[in-house]
Design a protein around this motif. Structure first.
Motif, PDB file in Angstrom:
ATOM      1  N   LEU A  42     -16.812 -10.556  10.657  1.00  7.87           N
ATOM      2  CA  LEU A  42     -16.100  -9.299  10.408  1.00  7.87           C
ATOM      3  C   LEU A  42     -14.890  -9.499   9.513  1.00  7.87           C
ATOM      4  O   LEU A  42     -14.145  -8.564   9.239  1.00  7.87           O
ATOM      5  N   ASP A  43     -14.678 -10.723   9.059  1.00  2.45           N
ATOM      6  CA  ASP A  43     -13.463 -11.066   8.325  1.00  2.45           C
ATOM      7  C   ASP A  43     -13.186 -10.149   7.139  1.00  2.45           C
ATOM      8  O   ASP A  43     -12.082  -9.620   6.999  1.00  2.45           O
ATOM      9  N   LYS A  44     -14.169  -9.957   6.270  1.00  2.00           N
ATOM     10  CA  LYS A  44     -13.933  -9.161   5.058  1.00  2.00           C
ATOM     11  C   LYS A  44     -13.618  -7.709   5.413  1.00  2.00           C
ATOM     12  O   LYS A  44     -12.666  -7.130   4.886  1.00  2.00           O
ATOM     13  N   ASP A  45     -14.418  -7.128   6.322  1.00  3.25           N
ATOM     14  CA  ASP A  45     -14.188  -5.731   6.701  1.00  3.25           C
ATOM     15  C   ASP A  45     -12.856  -5.553   7.410  1.00  3.25           C
ATOM     16  O   ASP A  45     -12.119  -4.597   7.137  1.00  3.25           O
ATOM     17  N   LEU A  46     -12.517  -6.468   8.309  1.00  6.25           N
ATOM     18  CA  LEU A  46     -11.239  -6.369   9.007  1.00  6.25           C
ATOM     19  C   LEU A  46     -10.072  -6.534   8.040  1.00  6.25           C
ATOM     20  O   LEU A  46      -9.070  -5.821   8.146  1.00  6.25           O
ATOM     21  N   ALA A  47     -10.188  -7.453   7.104  1.00  9.02           N
ATOM     22  CA  ALA A  47      -9.122  -7.662   6.129  1.00  9.02           C
ATOM     23  C   ALA A  47      -8.912  -6.406   5.282  1.00  9.02           C
ATOM     24  O   ALA A  47      -7.773  -6.016   5.002  1.00  9.02           O
ATOM     25  N   THR A  48      -9.992  -5.761   4.885  1.00  8.16           N
ATOM     26  CA  THR A  48      -9.899  -4.539   4.087  1.00  8.16           C
ATOM     27  C   THR A  48      -9.205  -3.431   4.867  1.00  8.16           C
ATOM     28  O   THR A  48      -8.297  -2.769   4.367  1.00  8.16           O
ATOM     29  N   LYS A  49      -9.627  -3.250   6.115  1.00  7.20           N
ATOM     30  CA  LYS A  49      -9.037  -2.195   6.936  1.00  7.20           C
ATOM     31  C   LYS A  49      -7.578  -2.505   7.282  1.00  7.20           C
ATOM     32  O   LYS A  49      -6.736  -1.612   7.289  1.00  7.20           O
ATOM     33  N   LEU A  50      -7.271  -3.772   7.544  1.00  4.56           N
ATOM     34  CA  LEU A  50      -5.893  -4.160   7.834  1.00  4.56           C
ATOM     35  C   LEU A  50      -5.005  -3.921   6.615  1.00  4.56           C
ATOM     36  O   LEU A  50      -3.872  -3.456   6.741  1.00  4.56           O
ATOM     37  N   SER A  51      -5.524  -4.188   5.442  1.00  5.65           N
ATOM     38  CA  SER A  51      -4.773  -3.941   4.217  1.00  5.65           C
ATOM     39  C   SER A  51      -4.424  -2.461   4.091  1.00  5.65           C
ATOM     40  O   SER A  51      -3.288  -2.103   3.740  1.00  5.65           O
ATOM     41  N   ARG A  52      -5.366  -1.594   4.398  1.00  3.13           N
ATOM     42  CA  ARG A  52      -5.108  -0.147   4.333  1.00  3.13           C
ATOM     43  C   ARG A  52      -4.055   0.273   5.356  1.00  3.13           C
ATOM     44  O   ARG A  52      -3.187   1.104   5.065  1.00  3.13           O
ATOM     45  N   LEU A  53      -4.131  -0.290   6.560  1.00  7.22           N
ATOM     46  CA  LEU A  53      -3.141   0.033   7.587  1.00  7.22           C
ATOM     47  C   LEU A  53      -1.749  -0.425   7.166  1.00  7.22           C
ATOM     48  O   LEU A  53      -0.764   0.294   7.354  1.00  7.22           O
ATOM     49  N   ILE A  54      -1.663  -1.612   6.597  1.00 12.21           N
ATOM     50  CA  ILE A  54      -0.377  -2.128   6.136  1.00 12.21           C
ATOM     51  C   ILE A  54       0.167  -1.278   4.997  1.00 12.21           C
ATOM     52  O   ILE A  54       1.357  -0.960   4.954  1.00 12.21           O
ATOM     53  N   ASP A  55      -0.709  -0.878   4.063  1.00 12.81           N
ATOM     54  CA  ASP A  55      -0.283   0.003   2.966  1.00 12.81           C
ATOM     55  C   ASP A  55       0.322   1.287   3.512  1.00 12.81           C
ATOM     56  O   ASP A  55       1.389   1.732   3.059  1.00 12.81           O
ATOM     57  N   ALA A  56      -0.351   1.897   4.483  1.00 16.92           N
ATOM     58  CA  ALA A  56       0.123   3.149   5.069  1.00 16.92           C
ATOM     59  C   ALA A  56       1.458   2.944   5.778  1.00 16.92           C
ATOM     60  O   ALA A  56       2.370   3.772   5.654  1.00 16.92           O
ATOM     61  N   ALA A  57       1.603   1.845   6.503  1.00 16.63           N
ATOM     62  CA  ALA A  57       2.857   1.563   7.208  1.00 16.63           C
ATOM     63  C   ALA A  57       3.993   1.318   6.224  1.00 16.63           C
ATOM     64  O   ALA A  57       5.125   1.766   6.443  1.00 16.63           O
ATOM     65  N   GLU A  58       3.703   0.619   5.121  1.00 15.13           N
ATOM     66  CA  GLU A  58       4.731   0.378   4.101  1.00 15.13           C
ATOM     67  C   GLU A  58       5.196   1.690   3.471  1.00 15.13           C
ATOM     68  O   GLU A  58       6.397   1.885   3.251  1.00 15.13           O
ATOM     69  N   LYS A  59       4.260   2.603   3.196  1.00 16.47           N
ATOM     70  CA  LYS A  59       4.624   3.906   2.623  1.00 16.47           C
ATOM     71  C   LYS A  59       5.473   4.711   3.596  1.00 16.47           C
ATOM     72  O   LYS A  59       6.450   5.338   3.211  1.00 16.47           O
ATOM     73  N   GLU A  60       5.072   4.678   4.881  1.00 17.93           N
ATOM     74  CA  GLU A  60       5.831   5.406   5.888  1.00 17.93           C
ATOM     75  C   GLU A  60       7.239   4.829   6.018  1.00 17.93           C
ATOM     76  O   GLU A  60       8.221   5.574   6.104  1.00 17.93           O
ATOM     77  N   LEU A  61       7.364   3.517   5.999  1.00 19.24           N
ATOM     78  CA  LEU A  61       8.665   2.881   6.094  1.00 19.24           C
ATOM     79  C   LEU A  61       9.535   3.213   4.887  1.00 19.24           C
ATOM     80  O   LEU A  61      10.717   3.509   5.032  1.00 19.24           O
ATOM     81  N   ALA A  62       8.930   3.215   3.710  1.00 13.48           N
ATOM     82  CA  ALA A  62       9.668   3.574   2.489  1.00 13.48           C
ATOM     83  C   ALA A  62      10.146   5.029   2.563  1.00 13.48           C
ATOM     84  O   ALA A  62      11.277   5.335   2.172  1.00 13.48           O
ATOM     85  N   HIS A  63       9.313   5.887   3.089  1.00 14.71           N
ATOM     86  CA  HIS A  63       9.669   7.306   3.239  1.00 14.71           C
ATOM     87  C   HIS A  63      10.866   7.448   4.176  1.00 14.71           C
ATOM     88  O   HIS A  63      11.798   8.213   3.882  1.00 14.71           O
ATOM     89  N   HIS A  64      10.851   6.709   5.281  1.00  9.08           N
ATOM     90  CA  HIS A  64      11.983   6.770   6.226  1.00  9.08           C
ATOM     91  C   HIS A  64      13.247   6.212   5.589  1.00  9.08           C
ATOM     92  O   HIS A  64      14.336   6.720   5.829  1.00  9.08           O
ATOM     93  N   ALA A  65      13.127   5.191   4.770  1.00 10.02           N
ATOM     94  CA  ALA A  65      14.287   4.599   4.101  1.00 10.02           C
ATOM     95  C   ALA A  65      14.889   5.573   3.103  1.00 10.02           C
ATOM     96  O   ALA A  65      16.121   5.631   2.936  1.00 10.02           O
ATOM     97  N   GLU A  66      14.045   6.357   2.435  1.00  8.75           N
ATOM     98  CA  GLU A  66      14.537   7.342   1.447  1.00  8.75           C
ATOM     99  C   GLU A  66      15.292   8.473   2.128  1.00  8.75           C
ATOM    100  O   GLU A  66      16.192   9.060   1.527  1.00  8.75           O
ATOM    101  N   GLN A  67      14.942   8.798   3.356  1.00  9.69           N
ATOM    102  CA  GLN A  67      15.579   9.907   4.067  1.00  9.69           C
ATOM    103  C   GLN A  67      16.967   9.536   4.557  1.00  9.69           C
ATOM    104  O   GLN A  67      17.739  10.414   4.913  1.00  9.69           O
ATOM    105  N   ARG A  68      17.311   8.278   4.567  1.00  6.53           N
ATOM    106  CA  ARG A  68      18.638   7.862   5.069  1.00  6.53           C
ATOM    107  C   ARG A  68      19.650   7.816   3.983  1.00  6.53           C
ATOM    108  O   ARG A  68      19.631   7.667   2.924  1.00  6.53           O
TER     109      ARG A  68
END
Length: 68
Positions: A42-68
Motif C-alpha cells: 500500500l506504500d504508493k497509495d498511502l504516500a499519495t493520500k498522505l501527501s494530499r492530507l499534508i497539502d491540505a493541512a499546510e494550506k489550512e495552517l497558512a490560512h490561519h497564519a494570515e488571519q493573525r
C-alpha cells in the motif's frame, strides 16, 4: 526493459496508529493474497493520500497564519 532507470527517491519509514479493525483487515488481505502468490503493498497509495492530507493541512495552517 530499458538500460537507464531514474534514481529511486529517498524514503522514510512513517509509523502511525490506526483503528485495530484496519490492522486485522490488512493482515487478512495480506494472508489471502499470499495464498495466491500475490504481494500486497500500500506504500504508493498511502504516500499519495498522505501527501494530499499534508497539502491540505499546510494550506489550512497558512490560512490561519494570515488571519493573525
Amino acid at each position: 526493459m530499458g538500460l537507464l532507470k531514474p534514481p529511486k527517491l529517498a524514503t522514510a519509514r512513517i509509523v502511525f496508529n490506526a483503528p485495530a479493525e484496519l490492522g486485522v483487515r490488512l493482515k487478512a488481505l495480506e494472508s489471502k493474497a499470499a495464498k495466491r502468490g500475490i504481494a500486497v503493498s500500500l506504500d504508493k497509495d498511502l504516500a499519495t493520500k498522505l501527501s494530499r492530507l499534508i497539502d491540505a493541512a499546510e494550506k489550512e495552517l497558512a490560512h490561519h497564519a494570515e488571519q493573525r
